[in-house]
Design a protein around this motif. Structure first.
Motif: not given
Length: 488
Positions: A413-422, A425-432, A439-445, A463-465
């Motif tokens: 997993a790689a977690v990054i911050g991405v720009p957000d107007e309000k 930054e907000v948190v975004v996760a990339y999952i391999q 991967v079940d995203l509901t389970t991850l949430r 979710v990425v290869e």
């Protein structure tokens, strides 16, 4: 001045003067002292004494201030706990700090094995006829402020009474705060900023404090200002952005306000200038971190303010910029920001090796990147390698990545911050995923909801290869962030 005895000093100097209020109750200096003495006696009756730790899992309210002074009066230490934390996170902080007592809101008492729990509604109110003199020891531990680390494990920043005495005196001088001032607290009291800038510094200066008990609402904020007539407050850029975005017909009476403090995250010069032009009072941007007891630089209230910079060092602090080899560089050259002064923390609780890495020869290595100009104003151009700042909240990706990789379907997993107007930054996760697994995203949430405070939870999952790596095989978050922004 040791804060253990501040209520006594205020009561002796101005018995009937206003001390602190929170919309539900208002205390004079004498009433503050009486309530602190009653709470201190109750803590003693519960077996709390010098060196013990009291955890406060409370919303912004007068009782937080009472317990702060009560604990210090008997030589105990306070560790503030974010009320929105999950039970897992609360339990971890309570155990790491060794807290003997956890004070909670009346409606919530998380399970903490071996730690006594006190509902705030049961806090003693009746005064005591006599009590012991305040426990005054500048070397005693005053606060344990927990901050996420690059290892993903929250660390307890140890601040002693000498640290907070130094920091509040620096703040009093830099912000020119005196008895005529009235501070409006809107930031959470589980942050060192809320405690030091909005409670301790004004009370030290003989000023009064108004605690905004409700969650910040930009639509009612100026109603509170008009009602309470504060002279200053402290907030983060997200809050100032919300206020600046109010409809043009919102024209509040801000004549009581001398200034607002802006910190915890970078703010644009455009926002600062636009805000002042609209509302008629200046924002003074500052910079600091918990390890430095809150503040290290601030733009002058009365002197030249340079929007886009975070100002000059507080009196008694030094700022140095060094290159990758640790050599000091000149004005205009970027490097790591180092801080030195009596405000620098004692260290991280139980982590001597990490302490030794960040405090070298008395200099605190912040991990932030910036430069000084010829007049000594600091400009920040970067920050700790991976840290995300969402609405003033510091988030270290490793903590979130550890939660995500705890799911058996996740390889990396790689977690990054991405720009957000309000939020900035907000948190975004990339999952391999693991090979051959979906991967079940509901389970991850759901996993994140159980394990992470709300502001740390990813707003998006991808979710990425394979997750991009750099030449040495480490996750390349720079390119990952750039690709995400480009695709947005």
């Amino acid at each position: 001045m040791n804060f253990a005895s501040l209520p006594d000093r205020r009561a002796a100097h101005d018995p009937d003067g206003a001390a602190v209020s929170d919309g539900r109750q208002s205390l004079t200096n004498t009433q503050l002292l009486d309530r602190v003495r009653a709470a201190a006696r109750q803590l003693q009756d519960l077996g709390i004494g010098p060196g013990d730790v009291v955890a406060l899992k409370l919303t912004n309210r007068i009782e937080f201030v009472l317990l702060l002074f009560a604990a210090w009066r008997i030589g105990a230490t306070v560790t503030p706990v974010n009320p929105s934390m999950t039970d897992v996170e609360v339990d971890r902080q309570v155990k790491d700090s060794g807290a003997r007592l956890l004070v909670v809101e009346d409606h919530a008492a998380p399970v903490t094995d071996g730690t006594a729990v006190l509902a705030v509604g049961a806090l003693a109110k009746e005064g005591v006829s006599s009590d012991h003199a305040p426990h005054v020891d500048s070397s005693a531990l005053a606060l344990l402020i927990y901050t996420s680390g690059t290892t993903g494990v929250p660390k307890g920043v140890m601040l002693d009474h000498a640290n907070i005495d130094a920091m509040t005196e620096m703040g009093r001088l830099s912000l020119d705060i005196g008895p005529a001032d009235r501070c409006l607290l809107i930031l959470p009291l589980f942050h060192v900023n809320g405690i030091v800038v909005s409670i301790l510094t004004p009370l030290l200066a003989g000023a009064s404090v108004v605690i905004a008990g409700r969650r910040f609402d930009p639509h009612s904020f100026f109603d509170l200002v008009e009602q309470e007539r504060p002279t200053f407050f402290s907030a983060v850029p997200t809050i100032y952005g919300m206020l600046a975005a109010l409809p043009d017909d919102v024209r509040p009476d801000t004549s009581s306000l001398r200034f607002g403090v802006c910190g915890a995250a970078p703010a644009s010069a455009e926002l600062l200038n636009r805000f002042e032009a609209r509302y008629g009072f200046p924002l003074v941007e500052g910079y600091g971190l918990s390890e430095g007891t809150c503040g290290s630089t601030v733009n002058p209230v009365a002197g030249p303010r340079r929007a886009g910079t975070v100002g000059l060092p507080f009196p008694g602090q030094e700022i140095r910029i060094v290159d990758a080899e640790g050599t000091e560089v000149g004005p205009g050259t970027d490097g790591e920001v180092l801080v030195k002064g009596p405000n620098v923390m004692r260290g991280y609780l139980g982590r001597p090796e990490e302490t030794a890495r960040v405090i070298v020869d008395g200099w605190l290595h912040t991990g932030d990147v910036g430069h000084l100009d010829a007049e000594g104003y600091l400009t920040l151009v970067g920050r700790s390698k991976d840290m995300i700042i969402r609405g003033g909240e510091n988030i270290y990706p490793k903590e979130i990545e550890d939660v995500l990789t705890g799911d058996p379907s996740v390889l990396e997993a790689a977690v990054i911050g991405v720009p957000d107007e309000k939020w900035g930054e907000v948190v975004v996760a990339y999952i391999q995923p693991r090979p051959g697994v979906t991967v079940d995203l509901t389970t991850l949430r759901e996993l994140c909801a159980r394990s992470l405070t709300g502001f740390k939870r990813p707003t998006g999952f991808f979710v990425v290869e394979a997750i991009a790596k750099n030449a040495v095989g480490k996750i390349d978050k720079v390119s990952l962030r750039a690709a995400h922004v480009a695709a947005s």
